[in-house]
Scaffold this motif. Sequence first.
Motif, PDB file in Angstrom:
ATOM      1  N   ASN A  77      44.881 -12.626  46.848  1.00  0.00           N
ATOM      2  CA  ASN A  77      45.566 -11.407  47.289  1.00  0.00           C
ATOM      3  C   ASN A  77      46.209 -11.606  48.655  1.00  0.00           C
ATOM      4  N   ALA A  78      45.489 -12.268  49.570  1.00  0.00           N
ATOM      5  CA  ALA A  78      46.037 -12.514  50.909  1.00  0.00           C
ATOM      6  C   ALA A  78      47.235 -13.461  50.845  1.00  0.00           C
ATOM      7  N   GLY A  79      47.160 -14.474  49.991  1.00  0.00           N
ATOM      8  CA  GLY A  79      48.275 -15.402  49.855  1.00  0.00           C
ATOM      9  C   GLY A  79      49.517 -14.737  49.291  1.00  0.00           C
ATOM     10  N   MET A  80      49.315 -13.838  48.326  1.00  0.00           N
ATOM     11  CA  MET A  80      50.457 -13.153  47.721  1.00  0.00           C
ATOM     12  C   MET A  80      51.193 -12.283  48.739  1.00  0.00           C
ATOM     13  N   GLU A  81      50.493 -11.787  49.743  1.00  0.00           N
ATOM     14  CA  GLU A  81      51.149 -10.977  50.773  1.00  0.00           C
ATOM     15  C   GLU A  81      52.170 -11.785  51.559  1.00  0.00           C
ATOM     16  N   ARG A  82      52.026 -13.107  51.578  1.00  0.00           N
ATOM     17  CA  ARG A  82      52.944 -13.962  52.338  1.00  0.00           C
ATOM     18  C   ARG A  82      53.986 -14.643  51.465  1.00  0.00           C
ATOM     19  N   CYS A  83      53.914 -14.429  50.161  1.00  0.00           N
ATOM     20  CA  CYS A  83      54.870 -15.076  49.263  1.00  0.00           C
ATOM     21  C   CYS A  83      56.245 -14.417  49.351  1.00  0.00           C
ATOM     22  N   GLU A  84      57.279 -15.220  49.309  1.00  0.00           N
ATOM     23  CA  GLU A  84      58.657 -14.730  49.367  1.00  0.00           C
ATOM     24  C   GLU A  84      59.510 -15.284  48.233  1.00  0.00           C
ATOM     25  N   GLY A  85      58.911 -16.065  47.341  1.00  0.00           N
ATOM     26  CA  GLY A  85      59.697 -16.772  46.339  1.00  0.00           C
ATOM     27  C   GLY A  85      59.767 -16.074  45.000  1.00  0.00           C
ATOM     28  N   ASP A  86      60.125 -16.839  44.006  1.00  0.00           N
ATOM     29  CA  ASP A  86      60.295 -16.368  42.632  1.00  0.00           C
ATOM     30  C   ASP A  86      59.122 -16.750  41.752  1.00  0.00           C
ATOM     31  N   VAL A  87      58.467 -17.855  42.104  1.00  0.00           N
ATOM     32  CA  VAL A  87      57.379 -18.430  41.316  1.00  0.00           C
ATOM     33  C   VAL A  87      56.241 -18.763  42.272  1.00  0.00           C
ATOM     34  N   VAL A  88      54.998 -18.586  41.798  1.00  0.00           N
ATOM     35  CA  VAL A  88      53.852 -18.957  42.627  1.00  0.00           C
ATOM     36  C   VAL A  88      52.925 -19.861  41.829  1.00  0.00           C
ATOM     37  N   ILE A  89      52.463 -20.908  42.501  1.00  0.00           N
ATOM     38  CA  ILE A  89      51.411 -21.790  41.991  1.00  0.00           C
ATOM     39  C   ILE A  89      50.220 -21.627  42.914  1.00  0.00           C
ATOM     40  N   PHE A  90      49.069 -21.248  42.377  1.00  0.00           N
ATOM     41  CA  PHE A  90      47.838 -21.198  43.157  1.00  0.00           C
ATOM     42  C   PHE A  90      47.143 -22.543  42.997  1.00  0.00           C
ATOM     43  N   LEU A  91      46.885 -23.205  44.123  1.00  0.00           N
ATOM     44  CA  LEU A  91      46.294 -24.547  44.114  1.00  0.00           C
ATOM     45  C   LEU A  91      44.948 -24.495  44.819  1.00  0.00           C
ATOM     46  N   ASP A  92      43.862 -24.748  44.085  1.00  0.00           N
ATOM     47  CA  ASP A  92      42.557 -24.847  44.720  1.00  0.00           C
ATOM     48  C   ASP A  92      42.537 -26.055  45.636  1.00  0.00           C
ATOM     49  N   ALA A  93      41.887 -25.916  46.781  1.00  0.00           N
ATOM     50  CA  ALA A  93      41.971 -26.938  47.820  1.00  0.00           C
ATOM     51  C   ALA A  93      41.327 -28.258  47.433  1.00  0.00           C
ATOM     52  N   ASP A  94      40.513 -28.278  46.382  1.00  0.00           N
ATOM     53  CA  ASP A  94      39.939 -29.545  45.944  1.00  0.00           C
ATOM     54  C   ASP A  94      40.722 -30.176  44.796  1.00  0.00           C
ATOM     55  N   ASP A  95      41.843 -29.562  44.405  1.00  0.00           N
ATOM     56  CA  ASP A  95      42.684 -30.104  43.337  1.00  0.00           C
ATOM     57  C   ASP A  95      43.939 -30.747  43.911  1.00  0.00           C
ATOM     58  N   ILE A  96      44.728 -31.378  43.038  1.00  0.00           N
ATOM     59  CA  ILE A  96      45.924 -32.104  43.455  1.00  0.00           C
ATOM     60  C   ILE A  96      47.040 -31.818  42.468  1.00  0.00           C
ATOM     61  N   LEU A  97      48.221 -31.461  42.983  1.00  0.00           N
ATOM     62  CA  LEU A  97      49.389 -31.269  42.122  1.00  0.00           C
ATOM     63  C   LEU A  97      50.087 -32.595  41.864  1.00  0.00           C
ATOM     64  N   ARG A  98      50.569 -32.786  40.637  1.00  0.00           N
ATOM     65  CA  ARG A  98      51.455 -33.902  40.353  1.00  0.00           C
ATOM     66  C   ARG A  98      52.819 -33.623  41.005  1.00  0.00           C
ATOM     67  N   PRO A  99      53.537 -34.641  41.446  1.00  0.00           N
ATOM     68  CA  PRO A  99      54.797 -34.418  42.171  1.00  0.00           C
ATOM     69  C   PRO A  99      55.820 -33.592  41.393  1.00  0.00           C
TER      70      PRO A  99
END
Length: 356
Positions: A77-99
Amino acid sequence: MSSNSAGPLVDVVIDNYNYGRFLPFAIDSALAQTHERINVIVVDDGSTDDSHRVLGRYEDRVTVVLKENGGHASAFNAGMERCEGDVVIFLDADDILRPEAAARAAAAFAADDRVVKVQARMNVVDGAGRPTGAVKPPPHVPMPNGDVHEDELAFPFDLPWVPTSANAFRIDAVRRLLPIPEDAFRMCAERYLVHLIALLGPVVSLDEVGASYRVHGSNSYESAEPRLDLGRIRFTIRVEQTISAGLLRLAGELGLSRPDRILSLADLANRMISLRLEPAEHPVATDGRVSLVVDACRAAARRSNVAMAMKPMFIAWFAAMALAPRGLARQLALTFLFPERRAALNRLLGRFQRNR
């Protein structure tokens, strides 16, 4: 969706609580996306480890939100308050996104303005980032595509949705569902979004791996070894009750046809396991062995994403769980909950799965 020649703006919201040792890998993976329009937001949920020191190294490249500890949903909820884009990816801090994760998701959203969620598979890695060979969902399980709102209302917890970091959401659809209930979702907040958002529009499942799911021994939800955690099962039962109520409420608001009750084999299986193995702590007072078998028959009949031949297998498992002595019931529970314990059977089960 607003866009330019580089495509939609993708916000990556990293939620962190005392994962300072993994946090740099998550942030670096978000900053390394091949998609040109990326905005990285890190929400630190009251960490007491070295996370703040780690964040200091990135403060010129990411937006940092510091807050008191409130849990997974609170961080979302706190992160969404700062979002300004069109799409959101929630990334847990112990995970890794592929490029390529953001670029693939952005392309799917740009191709169809109706799409509300894009998911990909995840490979499992250990604490050091080494692949274990496991994939979520397992390769034999096809993932859903298109308008799945009827399935979501019929058997939501039997649909192969993925954990937090392999999901991308259309931000306008997420805002329709906020706030995520913070008391109910101190963990697993993505489940609320994953299920309810499927009522708002089509979903796209990408067969490629989009993120790495790290299992390191101190995960909030996942255990490093396949073991029967009845406390986690009871938590899952309560979470799914909250989601079921939310699905029925949202379906009513949208004017969608809805059942009187949501029946999923996965939820009923958790309830049967809890009732048989630790009845004194079971969270659903109205459950009984016979009633759960009867409901399992009804739930199996609803499953449109498996072949008819697979449905008697489900019912047989529930009947065996209801009748078996506790020791055997425990073995049946382990076989149901952990696909890695039934590799030969998975090949057979894969033949009964239907693409959606």
